[in-house]
Design a protein around this motif. Structure first.
Motif, PDB file in Angstrom:
ATOM      1  N   ILE A 188       4.664   9.115  -0.793  1.00 20.18           N
ATOM      2  CA  ILE A 188       5.573   8.969  -1.946  1.00 20.18           C
ATOM      3  C   ILE A 188       6.666   7.951  -1.628  1.00 20.18           C
ATOM      4  N   LEU A 189       6.878   7.663  -0.309  1.00 18.88           N
ATOM      5  CA  LEU A 189       7.888   6.686   0.105  1.00 18.88           C
ATOM      6  C   LEU A 189       7.326   5.280   0.207  1.00 18.88           C
ATOM      7  N   GLY A 190       6.025   5.102  -0.065  1.00 20.82           N
ATOM      8  CA  GLY A 190       5.402   3.798   0.129  1.00 20.82           C
ATOM      9  C   GLY A 190       6.046   2.719  -0.724  1.00 20.82           C
ATOM     10  N   SER A 191       6.252   1.536  -0.069  1.00 18.51           N
ATOM     11  CA  SER A 191       6.867   0.411  -0.767  1.00 18.51           C
ATOM     12  C   SER A 191       5.845  -0.576  -1.312  1.00 18.51           C
ATOM     13  N   GLY A 192       4.615  -0.470  -0.868  1.00 16.61           N
ATOM     14  CA  GLY A 192       3.588  -1.428  -1.287  1.00 16.61           C
ATOM     15  C   GLY A 192       3.564  -2.695  -0.467  1.00 16.61           C
ATOM     16  N   ARG A 193       4.461  -2.789   0.550  1.00 14.73           N
ATOM     17  CA  ARG A 193       4.506  -4.006   1.372  1.00 14.73           C
ATOM     18  C   ARG A 193       3.502  -3.986   2.526  1.00 14.73           C
ATOM     19  N   HIS A 194       2.944  -2.840   2.824  1.00 18.26           N
ATOM     20  CA  HIS A 194       2.037  -2.719   3.968  1.00 18.26           C
ATOM     21  C   HIS A 194       0.616  -2.465   3.479  1.00 18.26           C
TER      22      HIS A 194
END
Length: 818
Positions: free
Chosen positions: A311-317
């Motif tokens: 839920i904390l994912g930023s989408g940068r990885h």
């Protein structure tokens, strides 16, 4: 009942147990047998010891009797000088199995005869006795000599070994007979009844319905059968109780495991409560978080628990990034790194994360613990530091990129308004030697102090930049005439000339300054910097500590220097160097007493003077391998230089300051000294005083190590350097050389004559050697002889010569002055 009985008394266990009945018999037999065996062994040891003592007593008695008998037998032949008979008798004594050696000495203790026993070599002790051989006359007894007899106990040891082996065999046979008799008796009394009991128990173990054992008699085995029957009834009752207790215990274990897991999780969370903490199961579902997690992410505990950590994912990885984290956790149990996450409000932020795997009692991963901290502020500071890329980190001065920008702005302004300005290029003298000897920490501190000095002598509108290493550039817009530029260079040079006290060292400083003027010396940043650099090198080549303006011819000289550097780097590889040797002579006898090795360079048929290539070699560190080569070659050729009579001879080799402070210098000198070991040649190293003032403490340690090797230390060009007399007091030097400048002025300068006289007297007072350099005529030699100068070198005797033309030690020149 049947199931419980099988669990407690399985048939296979009963069979195995009763088959081990002979063990019960052994338990009865062993104490008896061990008691008898120990008693027998004790008696055996006592009798064996007595036999051994008796054997050694007999051996000593035989030795004493044997010695007395043979001493009496030799008395008459010795008295009558029957030497042949004595020799035969001595040889006949060899045939005794106990004899090791028998020897006959005369009255003065001189060995006359000796005979070795013919028996086997001794295995243990030896026994020695001596008997005086006395010849008795009617009125007196005269001692003729001494007979020494040495027996060994080899035969006795063999006899004792046979005796012990025979008794041990007898003891073993008796023990075997006794053991068999006792075993047969116990087996009939105990073994057979136990076998009957075994058969009954095995029958009950195999049958589904177990019957009590019927046993006739009133002995102990009958009571065992009755106890067994009672045990069957007790087993049924307790089996039911055990099943109920096991069920209750299983429930309690589950409750305790759950409580322990909760305690462990709570301990993990509160250990790192300062950072955000999230505990997940193996599927990544959040099971627990702390208050810092809520503060950093914005998610409350009830919003996070039960949801996946992504839920904390930023989408940068990428997925591969997270797969690598999971792989590290499984293989190594931990992962640490930076992750970009997203808060509940949508803000993306960087965090430093440490993830660890938690193992259960079986060693399997049961949970993951993620500890993280928000590093947003640290990232901001990092970006601020990256913005400081236009300044030098050590000195705080503008760096090369910053200077280039300011120089372009100044050029543009001067071009638009028809103005002029100057650019000064500074390079510290001997800075590399400071770095090499005192370390880079001291060198960095020195650069920072000198940068502060330079700032103090400049105006606000001037730009002081660090070009790199020990090089600085001053951009002076208002120094628009050569006079103003020269005045600025003078102020800079004066500021740099003061020594710097630093970490216990008083470091002498100076700088070479090159000046380029706009527009006459260049109209681009590259040209101005290049021409100022060339002018700086001209100032440095003239001794340093000075300033020079750029001149048109310097460009050509710079290219010539570059060519020289290029060829110098390949000179060793191409074997272009050679050595010549200038003889050193005794002033009073005009005999050759030593030689100074002088380096020569022939490059492509062109002889390049040392005055041209030595400074270049020192500036680019080529002097290090060249100096090592000179030490090696000179020491190898020293045997040829010292040919002829074993006349004491000195081989002098010049050593530069850079070479002296190089880490491999002592190894090079050690190898050279080893090559000269065993010859009549002693190695002398000629040092300039600049080698000693860079790091006096290190120089003193090195000189002491050289002295321990037997290497002599000579100060070259003495009297022309810094603090010369102090070096004579503090350092264990062997001598010094009087500079040729003083010698050449003997006839024209009274001060030179006075200095030479004082230096010679100084050497005599300190008991060190002194050599005068550059003696070219007999007048100079006569003056030196008058002062008491012991040695000289120069064209008056010989110039520098190739090895094959060098005169033999002790020889004199053909034109020797009387």
């Amino acid at each position: 009942m049947n199931g419980a009985f099988d669990r407690i008394f399985p048939a296979r266990a009963l069979q195995t147990g009763f088959r081990r009945l002979p063990g019960l018999v052994l338990k009865v037999l062993l104490p008896v047998l061990l008691t008898w065996l120990i008693s027998s062994l004790a008696l055996f040891a006592i009798f064996s010891r007595q036999a051994e003592r008796q054997g050694y007593d007999d051996l000593r008695a035989r030795l004493e009797a044997y010695a007395s008998d043979k001493a009496n037998e030799l008395s008459s032949p010795l008295w009558n000088f029957q030497h042949d008979l004595v020799a035969r008798l001595m040889q006949s004594y060899r045939h005794n199995d106990d004899l090791l050696v028998v020897s006959l000495h005369d009255a003065a203790g001189k060995l006359l005869h000796e005979a070795l026993g013919t028996g086997p070599p001794p295995k243990g002790n030896i026994f020695e006795t001596k008997r005086e051989i006395v010849h008795k006359n009617a009125d007196r007894a005269e001692t003729l000599g001494t007979l020494t007899v040495v027996f060994h106990d080899g035969r006795l040891l063999n006899s004792l070994a046979e005796y012990r082996a025979r008794d041990a065999l007898n003891l073993g046979l008796v023990l075997a007979v006794l053991a068999l008799s006792l075993w047969w008796t116990v087996h009939r009394i105990v073994g057979r009844p136990l076998a009957r009991l075994e058969k009954s128990l095995l029958r009950n173990a195999r049958e589904p319905s177990r019957e009590p054992i019927v046993w006739a008699g009133q002995d102990e085995l009958a009571r065992v059968a009755a106890a067994y029957n009672g045990l069957l009834e007790e087993v049924d009752r307790r089996t039911g109780e055990l099943v109920e207790a096991n069920a209750a215990l299983a429930g309690e274990i589950v409750r305790r495991n759950q409580a322990e897991e909760k305690l462990l999780l709570a301990a993990k969370v509160f250990e790192v409560a300062v950072e955000g903490v999230a505990v997940t199961d193996v599927g990544g579902v959040i099971r627990s978080v702390n208050s810092s997690f809520e503060r950093i992410t914005g998610y409350r505990q009830d919003e996070a628990v039960g949801r996946r950590l992504d839920i904390l994912g930023s989408g940068r990885h990428t997925p591969a990034f997270f797969a690598g984290i999971l792989l590290s956790l499984r293989r190594h149990g931990a992962w640490e790194g930076e992750i970009w996450n997203r808060r509940k409000n949508g803000e993306v932020y960087p965090q430093r994360t440490t993830a660890s795997a938690v193992l259960d009692a079986a060693g399997r991963i049961s949970h993951y613990v993620c500890v993280f901290q928000d590093i947003t502020e640290a990232k901001r500071q990092q970006q601020a530091m990256e913005r400081m890329a236009f300044h030098d980190t050590l000195t705080g001065l503008p760096n090369r990129a910053n200077l280039d920008e300011r120089l372009r702005q100044t050029l543009g302004h001067a071009a638009r308004h028809g103005g002029a300005f100057s650019l000064l290029f500074l390079d510290l003298d001997n800075f590399k030697a400071v770095n090499d000897s005192l370390g880079h920490d001291v060198g960095d501190a020195l650069l920072a102090i000198l940068a502060a000095r330079l700032r103090n002598v400049l105006r606000a509108e001037d730009t002081l930049a660090r070009q790199g290493g020990d090089e600085f550039i001053i951009l002076a817009p208002d120094a628009d005439t050569p006079d103003k530029a020269a005045n600025l260079a003078q102020r800079v040079a004066s500021a740099m000339r003061k020594s710097v006290p630093l970490q216990g060292y008083d470091i002498p400083c100076s700088a070479s300054v090159g000046i380029a003027m706009y527009p006459q010396d260049g109209v681009t940043p590259q040209d101005l910097i290049k021409h100022a650099d060339m002018a700086m090198y001209r100032a440095k080549s003239q001794g340093g500590g000075a300033s020079r303006f750029f001149a048109t011819g310097m460009d050509l000289q710079a290219r010539k220097r570059l060519s020289l550097e290029t060829r110098l780097h390949k000179a060793l590889e191409r074997d272009e160097f050679s050595l010549q040797y200038q003889p050193v002579l005794q002033a009073d006898t005009m005999t050759v007493s030593g030689a100074e090795a002088l380096l020569r360079w022939n490059c492509g048929g062109q002889s390049i003077p040392p005055a041209e290539f030595i400074p270049v070699a020192e500036s680019n560190n080529a002097i290090i391998p060249i100096g090592a080569w000179v030490l090696e070659r000179a020491s190898l050729q020293a045997a040829a230089l010292a040919r002829g009579p074993r006349t004491p001879f000195t081989l002098s080799v010049n050593v530069s300051a850079r070479q002296f402070h190089h880490e491999g210098f002592l190894n090079d000198v050690t190898a050279a000294a080893e090559r000269l070991a065993g010859t009549n040649t002693r190695l002398h190293l000629e040092l300039t005083e600049s080698a000693l003032i860079i790091d006096p403490d290190a120089a003193t340690r090195t000189i002491h190590l050289l002295k321990e090797m037997g290497v002599g230390i000579v100060l070259d060009d003495f009297g022309t350097g810094y603090s010369s007399l102090k070096h004579l007091l503090d350092l264990p030097i062997d001598g010094f050389k009087i500079d040729r400048g003083f010698v050449s002025a003997i006839h024209s300068c009274a001060r030179s004559r006075a200095i030479i006289t004082a230096l010679v007297n100084l050497s005599l007072g300190l008991s060190v050697s002194v050599v005068a350099e550059g003696v070219e005529n007999t007048g100079q030699l006569d003056f030196l002889r008058g002062t008491g100068c012991p040695e000289f070198q120069g064209f008056l005797a010989w110039p520098a010569l190739p090895l094959e033309s060098f005169p033999a030690p002790g020889s004199t020149p053909r034109n020797a002055a009387g």
